[in-house]
Design an enzyme around this catalytic site. Structure first.
Site, PDB file in Angstrom:
ATOM      1  N   CYS A 142       0.837  -1.202   0.000  1.00 48.50           N
ATOM      2  CA  CYS A 142       0.000   0.000   0.000  1.00 48.50           C
ATOM      3  C   CYS A 142       0.879   1.263   0.000  1.00 48.50           C
ATOM      4  O   CYS A 142       1.630   1.491  -0.933  1.00 48.50           O
ATOM      5  CB  CYS A 142      -0.979  -0.035   1.169  1.00 48.50           C
ATOM      6  SG  CYS A 142      -2.388   1.093   0.942  1.00 48.50           S
ATOM      7  N   LYS A 163     -12.777   7.361  -1.649  1.00 50.14           N
ATOM      8  CA  LYS A 163     -11.955   6.298  -1.086  1.00 50.14           C
ATOM      9  C   LYS A 163     -12.315   4.962  -1.715  1.00 50.14           C
ATOM     10  O   LYS A 163     -13.498   4.628  -1.874  1.00 50.14           O
ATOM     11  CB  LYS A 163     -12.168   6.231   0.431  1.00 50.14           C
ATOM     12  CG  LYS A 163     -11.365   5.143   1.129  1.00 50.14           C
ATOM     13  CD  LYS A 163     -11.697   5.123   2.614  1.00 50.14           C
ATOM     14  CE  LYS A 163     -10.914   4.043   3.340  1.00 50.14           C
ATOM     15  NZ  LYS A 163     -11.240   4.001   4.779  1.00 50.14           N
ATOM     16  N   SER A 193      -8.108  -0.468   0.706  1.00 45.57           N
ATOM     17  CA  SER A 193      -8.506   0.617   1.593  1.00 45.57           C
ATOM     18  C   SER A 193      -7.528   1.772   1.412  1.00 45.57           C
ATOM     19  O   SER A 193      -6.501   1.840   2.084  1.00 45.57           O
ATOM     20  CB  SER A 193      -8.520   0.148   3.056  1.00 45.57           C
ATOM     21  OG  SER A 193      -8.863   1.217   3.917  1.00 45.57           O
ATOM     22  N   HIS A 235      -4.170  -5.166   0.046  1.00 47.51           N
ATOM     23  CA  HIS A 235      -3.876  -5.777   1.347  1.00 47.51           C
ATOM     24  C   HIS A 235      -4.274  -7.252   1.437  1.00 47.51           C
ATOM     25  O   HIS A 235      -5.223  -7.609   2.132  1.00 47.51           O
ATOM     26  CB  HIS A 235      -4.595  -4.997   2.450  1.00 47.51           C
ATOM     27  CG  HIS A 235      -4.051  -3.629   2.681  1.00 47.51           C
ATOM     28  ND1 HIS A 235      -2.889  -3.397   3.379  1.00 47.51           N
ATOM     29  CD2 HIS A 235      -4.509  -2.413   2.292  1.00 47.51           C
ATOM     30  CE1 HIS A 235      -2.658  -2.092   3.428  1.00 47.51           C
ATOM     31  NE2 HIS A 235      -3.622  -1.479   2.778  1.00 47.51           N
ATOM     32  N   GLU A 237      -2.695  -9.297   3.106  1.00 44.77           N
ATOM     33  CA  GLU A 237      -2.341  -9.733   4.469  1.00 44.77           C
ATOM     34  C   GLU A 237      -3.456  -9.489   5.479  1.00 44.77           C
ATOM     35  O   GLU A 237      -3.390  -9.998   6.604  1.00 44.77           O
ATOM     36  CB  GLU A 237      -1.064  -9.018   4.922  1.00 44.77           C
ATOM     37  CG  GLU A 237      -1.238  -7.624   5.488  1.00 44.77           C
ATOM     38  CD  GLU A 237      -1.448  -6.536   4.443  1.00 44.77           C
ATOM     39  OE1 GLU A 237      -1.627  -5.369   4.811  1.00 44.77           O
ATOM     40  OE2 GLU A 237      -1.430  -6.877   3.230  1.00 44.77           O
ATOM     41  N   ARG A 249     -15.022   1.802  13.244  1.00 43.23           N
ATOM     42  CA  ARG A 249     -14.294   2.888  13.919  1.00 43.23           C
ATOM     43  C   ARG A 249     -14.728   4.242  13.367  1.00 43.23           C
ATOM     44  O   ARG A 249     -15.029   5.169  14.115  1.00 43.23           O
ATOM     45  CB  ARG A 249     -12.793   2.698  13.716  1.00 43.23           C
ATOM     46  CG  ARG A 249     -11.921   3.784  14.340  1.00 43.23           C
ATOM     47  CD  ARG A 249     -10.557   3.809  13.674  1.00 43.23           C
ATOM     48  NE  ARG A 249     -10.642   4.218  12.280  1.00 43.23           N
ATOM     49  CZ  ARG A 249      -9.717   3.953  11.359  1.00 43.23           C
ATOM     50  NH1 ARG A 249      -8.643   3.253  11.677  1.00 43.23           N
ATOM     51  NH2 ARG A 249      -9.867   4.361  10.111  1.00 43.23           N
TER      52      ARG A 249
END
Length: 305
Positions: A142, A163, A193, A235, A237, A249
């Site tokens: 990223c 986004k 993301s 991502h 991972e 969040r």
């Protein structure tokens, strides 16, 4: 073969519970083998979570991997205790005279900032320059991939209108004849993301090869054919709930955050997401370490020549 991490690292308990093959320092010292030396520059706020994610993937290799955790000296993160950093993390000055098979640079939640405004940008560029003579191969994730491409190849990132947030299907490029992508099917999912992107035409103009691309999310993976450096803009991972943690969040903070696409079953955020990308994460990291083992010199000190 197992992965070697510090004996008292808190992540060890979680990794053992997942049956990740670990080795303690005393046992590793008795084995007549040169482990693959990997240094992880962890720029993520949740240090322990990130340690687990990468150690899990590196520990699946049939080769012994020695993982060194690294942080920046010029900026101290606020989301992890200093005791943890002092006990388990090293800085550039600590390892300046050592040699490694690979350097992994994680993402960081600062991608909307221009590179030059990042507090530790000068130190990061010094680490990347140091790696030219002390590390055989680099892997960026990223923002870490964007930082590597900027420093090594002059490739700029650009701000998107919205986004990119969710799990998107990606396609292998037809000309991807590489050991790194062995076992991948033509279409596979990756979590995304980020607020910024890199243009495929800029990447290819710099002499890099685009390995995977998404019609919705753009370039996902690129590689330098000369050095073998790998740039992963998304991502693999991530845990199953990582995107969900980010979503809830932001929602609790009162932000107008969109539901991550193709993530919650039926787009119902009360349903547990399914990790559909983890097999490809294991496959990619296994291929990366296997290829690294075949290419890297036995005597790492010869890298500087």
């Amino acid at each position: 073969m197992p992965i070697k991490i510090p004996d008292t690292l808190p992540a060890r308990a979680t990794l053992r519970a997942e049956s990740v093959d670990l080795i303690d320092s005393s046992t590793a010292a008795r084995q007549d083998i040169r482990p693959m030396r990997v240094v992880l520059l962890n720029l993520m706020p949740k240090k322990v979570q990130t340690e687990i994610q990468y150690a899990r993937l590196l520990g699946a290799s049939p080769l012994q991997v020695e993982l060194t955790l690294m942080t920046t000296a010029s900026y101290s993160p606020k989301n992890v205790g200093q005791d943890h950093l002092l006990e388990f993390y090293r800085t550039l000055d600590d390892i300046r005279d050592e040699y490694f098979d690979a350097l992994i640079i994680t993402g960081a939640p600062i991608e909307t900032l221009p590179f030059e405004e990042v507090k530790y940008w000068q130190e990061l560029t010094e680490i990347i320059e140091w790696s030219r003579s002390h590390v055989f191969r680099r892997l960026g994730i990223c923002w870490g991939a964007q930082a590597l491409m900027k420093t090594l190849h002059g490739i700029d990132k650009f701000q998107m209108e919205d986004k990119l947030f969710g799990v998107y299907d990606h396609h292998l490029r037809q000309n991807t004849g590489t050991r790194l992508m062995q076992g991948f099917i033509d279409r596979f999912p990756m979590p995304v993301s980020r607020y910024t992107a890199n243009k495929a035409e800029d990447i290819e103009a710099a002499g890099l090869a685009v390995l995977a691309h998404s019609d919705e999310a753009g370039t996902a993976m690129a590689r330098c054919s000369k050095t073998g450096d790998l740039f992963i803009l998304n991502h693999l991972e991530y845990d199953a709930d990582t995107l969900g943690q980010e979503y809830f969040r932001d929602k609790e903070a009162g932000l107008d955050t969109a539901l991550p696409e193709n993530y919650f079953p039926g787009n119902d955020d009360s349903q547990a997401p399914i990790n559909r990308w983890r097999p490809y994460a294991f496959l990619l990291f296994n291929n990366f370490i296997n290829e690294l083992y075949q290419d890297t010199p036995f005597d790492l000190s010869t890298i500087k020549h």
